[in-house]
Design a protein around this motif. Sequence first.
Motif, PDB file in Angstrom:
ATOM      1  N   ASP A  71       0.768  -1.235   0.005  1.00 38.63           N
ATOM      2  CA  ASP A  71       0.037   0.035   0.155  1.00 38.63           C
ATOM      3  C   ASP A  71       0.644   1.368   0.082  1.00 38.63           C
ATOM      4  OD1 ASP A  71      -2.321  -1.186  -0.016  1.00 38.63           O
ATOM      5  OD2 ASP A  71      -2.657  -1.487   2.226  1.00 38.63           O
ATOM      6  N   THR A  72       1.922   1.030  -0.431  1.00 35.52           N
ATOM      7  CA  THR A  72       2.961   2.342  -0.822  1.00 35.52           C
ATOM      8  C   THR A  72       3.644   2.730  -1.869  1.00 35.52           C
ATOM      9  OG1 THR A  72       3.590   1.813   1.591  1.00 35.52           O
ATOM     10  CG2 THR A  72       4.973   3.400   0.392  1.00 35.52           C
ATOM     11  N   LEU A  73       3.396   3.920  -2.403  1.00 27.23           N
ATOM     12  CA  LEU A  73       3.885   4.253  -3.740  1.00 27.23           C
ATOM     13  C   LEU A  73       5.327   4.706  -3.202  1.00 27.23           C
ATOM     14  CD1 LEU A  73       3.874   5.382  -6.773  1.00 27.23           C
ATOM     15  CD2 LEU A  73       2.679   7.352  -5.510  1.00 27.23           C
ATOM     16  N   PHE A  74       6.232   4.365  -3.904  1.00 30.22           N
ATOM     17  CA  PHE A  74       7.953   4.635  -4.000  1.00 30.22           C
ATOM     18  C   PHE A  74       8.110   5.493  -5.016  1.00 30.22           C
ATOM     19  CE2 PHE A  74       7.161   0.873  -1.244  1.00 30.22           C
ATOM     20  CZ  PHE A  74       7.608   1.228   0.042  1.00 30.22           C
ATOM     21  N   PHE A  75       8.884   6.530  -5.010  1.00 26.85           N
ATOM     22  CA  PHE A  75       9.098   7.197  -6.188  1.00 26.85           C
ATOM     23  C   PHE A  75      10.267   8.117  -6.178  1.00 26.85           C
ATOM     24  CE2 PHE A  75       5.992   9.885  -4.316  1.00 26.85           C
ATOM     25  CZ  PHE A  75       6.468  11.286  -4.464  1.00 26.85           C
ATOM     26  N   VAL A  76      11.262   8.450  -6.906  1.00 24.52           N
ATOM     27  CA  VAL A  76      12.572   9.288  -6.937  1.00 24.52           C
ATOM     28  C   VAL A  76      12.332  10.353  -7.938  1.00 24.52           C
ATOM     29  CG1 VAL A  76      13.910   7.198  -6.072  1.00 24.52           C
ATOM     30  CG2 VAL A  76      13.638   7.825  -8.568  1.00 24.52           C
ATOM     31  N   ASP A  77      13.226  11.174  -7.494  1.00 23.56           N
ATOM     32  CA  ASP A  77      13.384  12.375  -8.416  1.00 23.56           C
ATOM     33  C   ASP A  77      14.243  11.952  -9.659  1.00 23.56           C
ATOM     34  OD1 ASP A  77      15.881  12.585  -7.386  1.00 23.56           O
ATOM     35  OD2 ASP A  77      15.311  14.227  -6.151  1.00 23.56           O
ATOM     36  N   GLU A  78      14.315  13.065 -10.578  1.00 23.49           N
ATOM     37  CA  GLU A  78      15.014  12.658 -12.007  1.00 23.49           C
ATOM     38  C   GLU A  78      16.561  12.450 -11.732  1.00 23.49           C
ATOM     39  OE1 GLU A  78      13.868  15.910 -14.512  1.00 23.49           O
ATOM     40  OE2 GLU A  78      12.878  14.564 -15.588  1.00 23.49           O
ATOM     41  N   ALA A  79      16.847  13.322 -10.564  1.00 23.82           N
ATOM     42  CA  ALA A  79      18.456  13.250 -10.211  1.00 23.82           C
ATOM     43  C   ALA A  79      18.712  11.997  -9.301  1.00 23.82           C
ATOM     44  CB  ALA A  79      19.068  14.492  -9.581  1.00 23.82           C
ATOM     45  N   GLY A  80      17.751  11.479  -8.867  1.00 29.22           N
ATOM     46  CA  GLY A  80      17.970  10.242  -8.011  1.00 29.22           C
ATOM     47  C   GLY A  80      18.435  10.553  -6.564  1.00 29.22           C
ATOM     48  N   GLY A  81      18.065  11.986  -6.140  1.00 26.27           N
ATOM     49  CA  GLY A  81      18.640  12.312  -4.777  1.00 26.27           C
ATOM     50  C   GLY A  81      17.666  12.001  -3.841  1.00 26.27           C
ATOM     51  N   SER A  82      16.561  11.654  -3.921  1.00 22.08           N
ATOM     52  CA  SER A  82      15.681  11.187  -2.848  1.00 22.08           C
ATOM     53  C   SER A  82      14.524  10.044  -3.070  1.00 22.08           C
ATOM     54  CB  SER A  82      15.241  12.543  -2.267  1.00 22.08           C
ATOM     55  OG  SER A  82      14.269  12.907  -3.163  1.00 22.08           O
ATOM     56  N   LEU A  83      14.110   9.385  -2.172  1.00 20.75           N
ATOM     57  CA  LEU A  83      13.297   8.540  -2.250  1.00 20.75           C
ATOM     58  C   LEU A  83      12.169   8.730  -1.479  1.00 20.75           C
ATOM     59  CD1 LEU A  83      12.396   5.622  -3.250  1.00 20.75           C
ATOM     60  CD2 LEU A  83      13.216   4.940  -1.099  1.00 20.75           C
ATOM     61  N   SER A  84      10.928   8.989  -2.181  1.00 15.62           N
ATOM     62  CA  SER A  84       9.618   9.444  -1.442  1.00 15.62           C
ATOM     63  C   SER A  84       8.722   7.954  -1.301  1.00 15.62           C
ATOM     64  CB  SER A  84       8.957  10.627  -2.233  1.00 15.62           C
ATOM     65  OG  SER A  84       9.595  11.562  -2.478  1.00 15.62           O
ATOM     66  N   LYS A  85       8.228   8.198   0.002  1.00 19.02           N
ATOM     67  CA  LYS A  85       7.308   7.052   0.405  1.00 19.02           C
ATOM     68  C   LYS A  85       5.938   7.716   0.647  1.00 19.02           C
ATOM     69  CE  LYS A  85      10.909   4.623   2.522  1.00 19.02           C
ATOM     70  NZ  LYS A  85      11.382   3.776   3.763  1.00 19.02           N
ATOM     71  N   PHE A  86       4.832   7.310  -0.233  1.00 23.76           N
ATOM     72  CA  PHE A  86       3.488   7.723   0.049  1.00 23.76           C
ATOM     73  C   PHE A  86       2.528   6.616   0.289  1.00 23.76           C
ATOM     74  CE2 PHE A  86      -0.702   8.911  -1.658  1.00 23.76           C
ATOM     75  CZ  PHE A  86      -0.714  10.252  -0.840  1.00 23.76           C
ATOM     76  N   SER A  87       1.926   6.853   1.332  1.00 23.45           N
ATOM     77  CA  SER A  87       0.876   5.944   1.789  1.00 23.45           C
ATOM     78  C   SER A  87      -0.112   5.866   0.989  1.00 23.45           C
ATOM     79  CB  SER A  87       0.944   5.867   3.321  1.00 23.45           C
ATOM     80  OG  SER A  87      -0.575   4.748   3.773  1.00 23.45           O
ATOM     81  N   LEU A  88      -0.819   5.045   0.450  1.00 26.30           N
ATOM     82  CA  LEU A  88      -1.965   4.953  -0.378  1.00 26.30           C
ATOM     83  C   LEU A  88      -3.107   4.807   0.603  1.00 26.30           C
ATOM     84  CD1 LEU A  88      -0.824   2.923  -3.199  1.00 26.30           C
ATOM     85  CD2 LEU A  88      -1.247   5.184  -3.448  1.00 26.30           C
ATOM     86  N   VAL A  89      -2.997   4.384   1.954  1.00 27.59           N
ATOM     87  CA  VAL A  89      -4.287   4.404   2.840  1.00 27.59           C
ATOM     88  C   VAL A  89      -4.493   5.603   3.659  1.00 27.59           C
ATOM     89  CG1 VAL A  89      -4.903   3.013   4.631  1.00 27.59           C
ATOM     90  CG2 VAL A  89      -3.684   1.864   3.004  1.00 27.59           C
TER      91      VAL A  89
END
Length: 366
Positions: free
Chosen positions: A53-71
């Motif tokens: 239930d988590t969306l993981f995504f990174v920016d174009e530079a690969g400088g950070s990983l974001s974690k977004f809870s879909l719940v």
Amino acid sequence: MRRSTFLFLWVTIFFSCESKVDGVKQEESLRIHSLSVPELDLFSFRISHVKEDTLFFVDEAGGSLSKFSLVDQSLSQVELKLVGDFRPSKLYYISADSILFFDGAGLLLYRDGGADQQTFSLFERLSELEEDVYAEYPYERIANSLVYLPNQKSVLFYFAKADASKKRVFATYSLETKTWTSLPVYHPADFDGVALDYTTFPSVAVGQSGFAFIYSISPTISSYSFETAEQVEVSISSFEGKQFAEPQTRRDSWDQVYFQNWVLTSPNYLKLLYDPYRKVYYRFSQEALGKEVPLEEDHYTFLLRNRQLYLTVLNEVLEVLGNYPLEKGKYDPSHAFVFSQGLWIPYAAELMEKEAVSGDVFSLDQ
């Protein structure tokens, strides 16, 4: 924005290996509710992976990983320190201390918060496959995220070329041995002896014991079992009329008018997804459109508003459970994904709210 829950259930299903009318094996119904992702934009889905239930995504530079809870829609972020000038274009979130990235030429396994990083060059031993597969390089854009096979600790890649000979179209790259293994999977029999070019790529969905794939020009769904090493093909019709599109074997010679007419008059099989929670496959498709685009109207907008989109639900042996025409002009399934609540389908860009990425969750009544 008004959330329409309009949906028609089409109960007459075409199903069989010969595309004849056969009847529904099991009837399911869909429930729909809206889901908006606030303060995110579509970029978040370009280099992303949904795990549970988590969306993981990174920016174009690969400088950070974001974690977004879909719940609960909470958002957190951690800093990444990728080695060298690695710029990811795909990712797969294996676990909290293991993330796999792809940059078009190689893989990077990011472990222990960056303390342990391992790179893999996909070209070093690619020559081992030159007699087996069509092309000299792997193609990864067959899914929104990397197609990682946890049980094999390997990544699945597709190979294609304008070649009429019969060669394999999938191979795996092992993270343990750094070697390639081609799989006995081929173009569907409909295209034996056809030189499909680089514009014909599949959509791939990994199931319980193998994977399935479709081509955008064919109603055939092909599945491959790792247990039996066998390929099975089933032709699934979701609508009446024209079922196959002309293979793009000479696209370099197509002018714009010819290509636009091809798009208008061809059926389109857009995307295949697997739902591990309900153990079903979802296929999106569009029937051919027998209309011309008015001179004053935008080609893309006209297609969006007038082409009928279908959602077909199939069980693990590719028997049809339901076929659902979706509201015209409302959805863009290119970034659809599955999580515990069901299948999320984003709205078309022109219907998006400015402050959020919006869509509907479709769930089966079971």
